[in-house]
Design a protein around this motif. Structure first.
Motif, PDB file in Angstrom:
ATOM      1  N   THR A 177       0.849  -1.146   0.080  1.00 30.10           N
ATOM      2  CA  THR A 177       0.027   0.108   0.049  1.00 30.10           C
ATOM      3  C   THR A 177       0.969   1.301  -0.055  1.00 30.10           C
ATOM      4  OG1 THR A 177      -0.037   0.008   2.252  1.00 30.10           O
ATOM      5  CG2 THR A 177      -2.029  -1.064   1.267  1.00 30.10           C
ATOM      6  N   ALA A 178       0.282   2.316  -0.771  1.00 23.88           N
ATOM      7  CA  ALA A 178       0.844   3.555  -0.441  1.00 23.88           C
ATOM      8  C   ALA A 178       0.900   4.320   0.813  1.00 23.88           C
ATOM      9  CB  ALA A 178       0.630   4.409  -1.764  1.00 23.88           C
ATOM     10  N   ALA A 179       1.796   5.095   1.072  1.00 23.07           N
ATOM     11  CA  ALA A 179       1.538   5.653   2.277  1.00 23.07           C
ATOM     12  C   ALA A 179       0.455   6.739   2.385  1.00 23.07           C
ATOM     13  CB  ALA A 179       2.755   6.476   2.764  1.00 23.07           C
ATOM     14  N   ASP A 180      -0.278   7.073   3.315  1.00 23.14           N
ATOM     15  CA  ASP A 180      -1.368   8.033   3.282  1.00 23.14           C
ATOM     16  C   ASP A 180      -1.003   9.432   3.247  1.00 23.14           C
ATOM     17  OD1 ASP A 180      -3.335   6.073   3.832  1.00 23.14           O
ATOM     18  OD2 ASP A 180      -3.249   6.273   5.997  1.00 23.14           O
ATOM     19  N   SER A 181       0.329   9.752   3.602  1.00 21.20           N
ATOM     20  CA  SER A 181       0.941  11.107   3.472  1.00 21.20           C
ATOM     21  C   SER A 181       1.193  11.605   2.033  1.00 21.20           C
ATOM     22  CB  SER A 181       1.994  11.276   4.378  1.00 21.20           C
ATOM     23  OG  SER A 181       2.985  10.254   3.924  1.00 21.20           O
ATOM     24  N   ASP A 182       1.081  10.441   1.007  1.00 23.06           N
ATOM     25  CA  ASP A 182       1.486  10.783  -0.247  1.00 23.06           C
ATOM     26  C   ASP A 182       0.444  11.895  -0.979  1.00 23.06           C
ATOM     27  OD1 ASP A 182       3.060  10.495  -2.589  1.00 23.06           O
ATOM     28  OD2 ASP A 182       1.829   8.840  -3.139  1.00 23.06           O
ATOM     29  N   PRO A 183       0.796  12.816  -1.195  1.00 20.05           N
ATOM     30  CA  PRO A 183      -0.004  13.730  -1.992  1.00 20.05           C
ATOM     31  C   PRO A 183      -0.806  13.466  -3.131  1.00 20.05           C
ATOM     32  CG  PRO A 183       2.089  14.592  -2.208  1.00 20.05           C
ATOM     33  CD  PRO A 183       2.397  13.447  -1.325  1.00 20.05           C
ATOM     34  N   LYS A 184      -2.109  13.509  -3.260  1.00 19.70           N
ATOM     35  CA  LYS A 184      -2.972  13.157  -4.290  1.00 19.70           C
ATOM     36  C   LYS A 184      -2.462  13.901  -5.769  1.00 19.70           C
ATOM     37  CE  LYS A 184      -5.279  10.496  -1.894  1.00 19.70           C
ATOM     38  NZ  LYS A 184      -4.648   9.184  -1.461  1.00 19.70           N
ATOM     39  N   ASN A 185      -1.973  15.287  -5.807  1.00 23.02           N
ATOM     40  CA  ASN A 185      -1.757  15.791  -7.036  1.00 23.02           C
ATOM     41  C   ASN A 185      -0.201  15.788  -7.365  1.00 23.02           C
ATOM     42  OD1 ASN A 185      -0.605  17.203  -4.727  1.00 23.02           O
ATOM     43  ND2 ASN A 185      -1.470  19.314  -5.447  1.00 23.02           N
ATOM     44  N   ARG A 186       0.458  14.770  -7.061  1.00 23.91           N
ATOM     45  CA  ARG A 186       1.957  14.694  -7.314  1.00 23.91           C
ATOM     46  C   ARG A 186       2.020  14.132  -8.685  1.00 23.91           C
ATOM     47  NH1 ARG A 186       3.288   9.788  -8.310  1.00 23.91           N
ATOM     48  NH2 ARG A 186       2.280   8.078  -7.382  1.00 23.91           N
ATOM     49  N   PRO A 187       2.914  14.130  -9.336  1.00 22.47           N
ATOM     50  CA  PRO A 187       3.134  13.750 -10.653  1.00 22.47           C
ATOM     51  C   PRO A 187       3.106  12.362 -10.557  1.00 22.47           C
ATOM     52  CG  PRO A 187       4.720  15.272 -10.213  1.00 22.47           C
ATOM     53  CD  PRO A 187       4.182  15.016  -8.965  1.00 22.47           C
ATOM     54  N   PRO A 188       2.688  11.518 -11.669  1.00 18.36           N
ATOM     55  CA  PRO A 188       2.726  10.096 -11.581  1.00 18.36           C
ATOM     56  C   PRO A 188       4.028   9.303 -11.613  1.00 18.36           C
ATOM     57  CG  PRO A 188       2.477  10.860 -14.042  1.00 18.36           C
ATOM     58  CD  PRO A 188       2.298  11.958 -12.856  1.00 18.36           C
ATOM     59  N   THR A 189       5.259  10.112 -11.987  1.00 15.02           N
ATOM     60  CA  THR A 189       6.698   9.528 -11.852  1.00 15.02           C
ATOM     61  C   THR A 189       7.228   9.800 -10.602  1.00 15.02           C
ATOM     62  OG1 THR A 189       7.422  11.178 -13.247  1.00 15.02           O
ATOM     63  CG2 THR A 189       6.705   9.224 -14.370  1.00 15.02           C
ATOM     64  N   ALA A 190       6.561  10.532  -9.584  1.00 12.82           N
ATOM     65  CA  ALA A 190       7.157  10.939  -8.449  1.00 12.82           C
ATOM     66  C   ALA A 190       7.425   9.948  -7.568  1.00 12.82           C
ATOM     67  CB  ALA A 190       6.296  12.083  -7.777  1.00 12.82           C
ATOM     68  N   PRO A 191       8.436   9.774  -6.751  1.00 17.26           N
ATOM     69  CA  PRO A 191       8.721   8.588  -5.717  1.00 17.26           C
ATOM     70  C   PRO A 191       7.512   8.543  -4.777  1.00 17.26           C
ATOM     71  CG  PRO A 191      10.650  10.023  -6.155  1.00 17.26           C
ATOM     72  CD  PRO A 191       9.689  10.781  -6.729  1.00 17.26           C
ATOM     73  N   ARG A 192       7.211   7.360  -4.504  1.00 14.00           N
ATOM     74  CA  ARG A 192       6.236   6.768  -3.687  1.00 14.00           C
ATOM     75  C   ARG A 192       6.593   6.066  -2.511  1.00 14.00           C
ATOM     76  NH1 ARG A 192       0.737   6.335  -6.008  1.00 14.00           N
ATOM     77  NH2 ARG A 192       0.319   6.839  -3.577  1.00 14.00           N
ATOM     78  N   ILE A 193       6.128   6.318  -1.607  1.00 13.19           N
ATOM     79  CA  ILE A 193       6.455   5.579  -0.173  1.00 13.19           C
ATOM     80  C   ILE A 193       5.254   4.479  -0.138  1.00 13.19           C
ATOM     81  CG2 ILE A 193       6.854   5.472   2.356  1.00 13.19           C
ATOM     82  CD1 ILE A 193       7.526   8.367   2.190  1.00 13.19           C
ATOM     83  N   MET A 194       5.965   3.208  -0.284  1.00 12.71           N
ATOM     84  CA  MET A 194       5.252   1.960  -0.140  1.00 12.71           C
ATOM     85  C   MET A 194       5.492   1.190   1.130  1.00 12.71           C
ATOM     86  SD  MET A 194       3.762   2.599  -2.956  1.00 12.71           S
ATOM     87  CE  MET A 194       2.676   1.173  -3.217  1.00 12.71           C
ATOM     88  N   THR A 195       4.340   0.398   1.304  1.00 13.33           N
ATOM     89  CA  THR A 195       4.508  -0.478   2.475  1.00 13.33           C
ATOM     90  C   THR A 195       4.147  -2.071   2.054  1.00 13.33           C
ATOM     91  OG1 THR A 195       4.632   0.999   4.334  1.00 13.33           O
ATOM     92  CG2 THR A 195       4.276  -1.459   5.064  1.00 13.33           C
TER      93      THR A 195
END
Length: 151
Positions: free
Chosen positions: A48-66
């Motif tokens: 799952t992606a971290a809840d703190s991940d902004p929804k308006n980020r670019p699709p290629t921006a790094p994502r924090i995953m667990t």
């Protein structure tokens, strides 16, 4: 760059292979045969992606995953000793994951794997079968666009 999720899963298999007493390690295979016990089974599980991940980020921006793979240790022993054996194998697996430098290096901020708990089960066969499912979570940074695809 390889996919961190896949690298962590591959490393979990290698860790299982290094546990004293383990005769076989399987990935994404559920069936077991008493002739190859003790056995470690690694199932890929969820992420799952971290809840703190902004929804308006670019699709290629790094994502924090667990990610939460499923890790099972299965043993066969006499009824009087199967619990002790399963707890010994459980402790070895937890210790090996917690102290693995490669797992630590693959996780976000070098946090390593977080042990979340275990669920056990017993059943009768030719001998008493014991199983414990270990819950770990591994947080890593997914960098879309930087993952190499196998040829």
């Amino acid at each position: 760059m390889a996919d961190p999720r896949e690298l962590i899963l591959q490393r979990l298999v290698e860790i299982g292979e290094g546990i004293a007493g383990v005769r076989k390690v399987k990935r994404n295979e559920i069936g077991q045969n008493e002739s190859v016990l003790p056995l470690v089974v690694i199932l890929d599980g969820d992420e799952t992606a971290a809840d703190s991940d902004p929804k308006n980020r670019p699709p290629t921006a790094p994502r924090i995953m667990t990610m939460t793979p499923e890790i099972y240790v299965v043993v066969a022993d006499k009824a009087a000793t199967v619990g002790t054996e399963i707890n010994l194998m459980r402790a070895r697996m937890i210790d090996a994951i917690a102290n693995d430098a490669q797992i630590v290096a693959l996780t976000k901020d070098r946090e390593g794997g977080r042990y979340e708990g275990a669920a056990s089960g017993l059943s009768r066969g030719r001998s008493m079968l014991g199983e414990v499912g270990l819950s770990f979570s591994f947080t890593y940074v997914l960098r879309p666009g930087s993952v190499s695809t196998p040829a």
